[in-house]
Design a protein around this motif. Structure first.
Motif, mmCIF file in Angstrom:
data_model
loop_
_atom_site.group_PDB
_atom_site.id
_atom_site.type_symbol
_atom_site.label_atom_id
_atom_site.label_comp_id
_atom_site.label_asym_id
_atom_site.label_seq_id
_atom_site.Cartn_x
_atom_site.Cartn_y
_atom_site.Cartn_z
ATOM 1 N N ASP A 141 -34.628 34.251 50.886
ATOM 2 C CA ASP A 141 -33.364 34.263 51.621
ATOM 3 C C ASP A 141 -32.201 34.643 50.713
ATOM 4 O O ASP A 141 -31.310 35.396 51.112
ATOM 5 N N ALA A 142 -32.190 34.122 49.496
ATOM 6 C CA ALA A 142 -31.112 34.432 48.554
ATOM 7 C C ALA A 142 -31.132 35.913 48.182
ATOM 8 O O ALA A 142 -30.076 36.549 48.081
ATOM 9 N N ARG A 144 -28.766 41.291 48.685
ATOM 10 C CA ARG A 144 -28.921 42.712 49.030
ATOM 11 C C ARG A 144 -27.980 43.119 50.153
ATOM 12 O O ARG A 144 -27.489 44.240 50.179
ATOM 13 N N SER A 145 -27.724 42.213 51.082
ATOM 14 C CA SER A 145 -26.836 42.548 52.192
ATOM 15 C C SER A 145 -25.385 42.711 51.731
ATOM 16 O O SER A 145 -24.584 43.350 52.404
ATOM 17 N N ARG A 146 -25.050 42.120 50.590
ATOM 18 C CA ARG A 146 -23.686 42.221 50.067
ATOM 19 C C ARG A 146 -23.457 43.479 49.231
ATOM 20 O O ARG A 146 -22.319 43.779 48.878
ATOM 21 N N LEU A 147 -24.525 44.193 48.889
ATOM 22 C CA LEU A 147 -24.371 45.399 48.081
ATOM 23 C C LEU A 147 -23.553 46.436 48.837
ATOM 24 O O LEU A 147 -23.677 46.584 50.057
ATOM 25 N N VAL A 194 -18.828 51.432 44.907
ATOM 26 C CA VAL A 194 -17.793 50.550 44.370
ATOM 27 C C VAL A 194 -16.473 50.772 45.099
ATOM 28 O O VAL A 194 -16.118 51.893 45.447
ATOM 29 N N ARG A 195 -15.772 49.674 45.391
ATOM 30 C CA ARG A 195 -14.520 49.764 46.136
ATOM 31 C C ARG A 195 -13.342 49.153 45.391
ATOM 32 O O ARG A 195 -12.203 49.348 45.764
#
Length: 88
Positions: free
Chosen positions: A21-22, A27-30, A57-58
């Motif tokens: 889960d972690a 990965r979903s935050r990439l 990158v933002r």
């Protein structure tokens, strides 16, 4: 050796599920998509090396560090702490 209703590998299965889960959450935050040339927070230029190293990158380094500090401050409860410390 199982105790109670738990199966032999129940503890390890729970640990594996927590880790999985972690990893999914991380990965979903990439970032996705092309990197920005300027920071979306402060409009500072983002160096080409950072754009190449971190796809999508933002934020500039300074804004990313501030964002990470803010996120760490609200990361939830300490799972390693004692039960008593979590109840206070």
């Amino acid at each position: 050796m199982a105790t109670g209703w738990a199966g032999d590998g129940a503890v390890q299965e729970q640990i594996d599920a927590t880790v999985e889960d972690a990893v999914k959450r991380a990965r979903s935050r990439l970032q996705k998509g092309p990197s920005l040339e300027r920071c979306e927070e402060c409009d500072a230029p983002i160096p080409k090396a950072r754009q190449a190293a971190v796809p999508g990158v933002r934020l500039c380094v300074a804004c990313q560090e501030a964002h990470d500090r803010d996120e760490a401050a609200f990361s939830g409860y300490n799972r390693r702490g004692s039960k008593d410390s979590q109840l206070r």
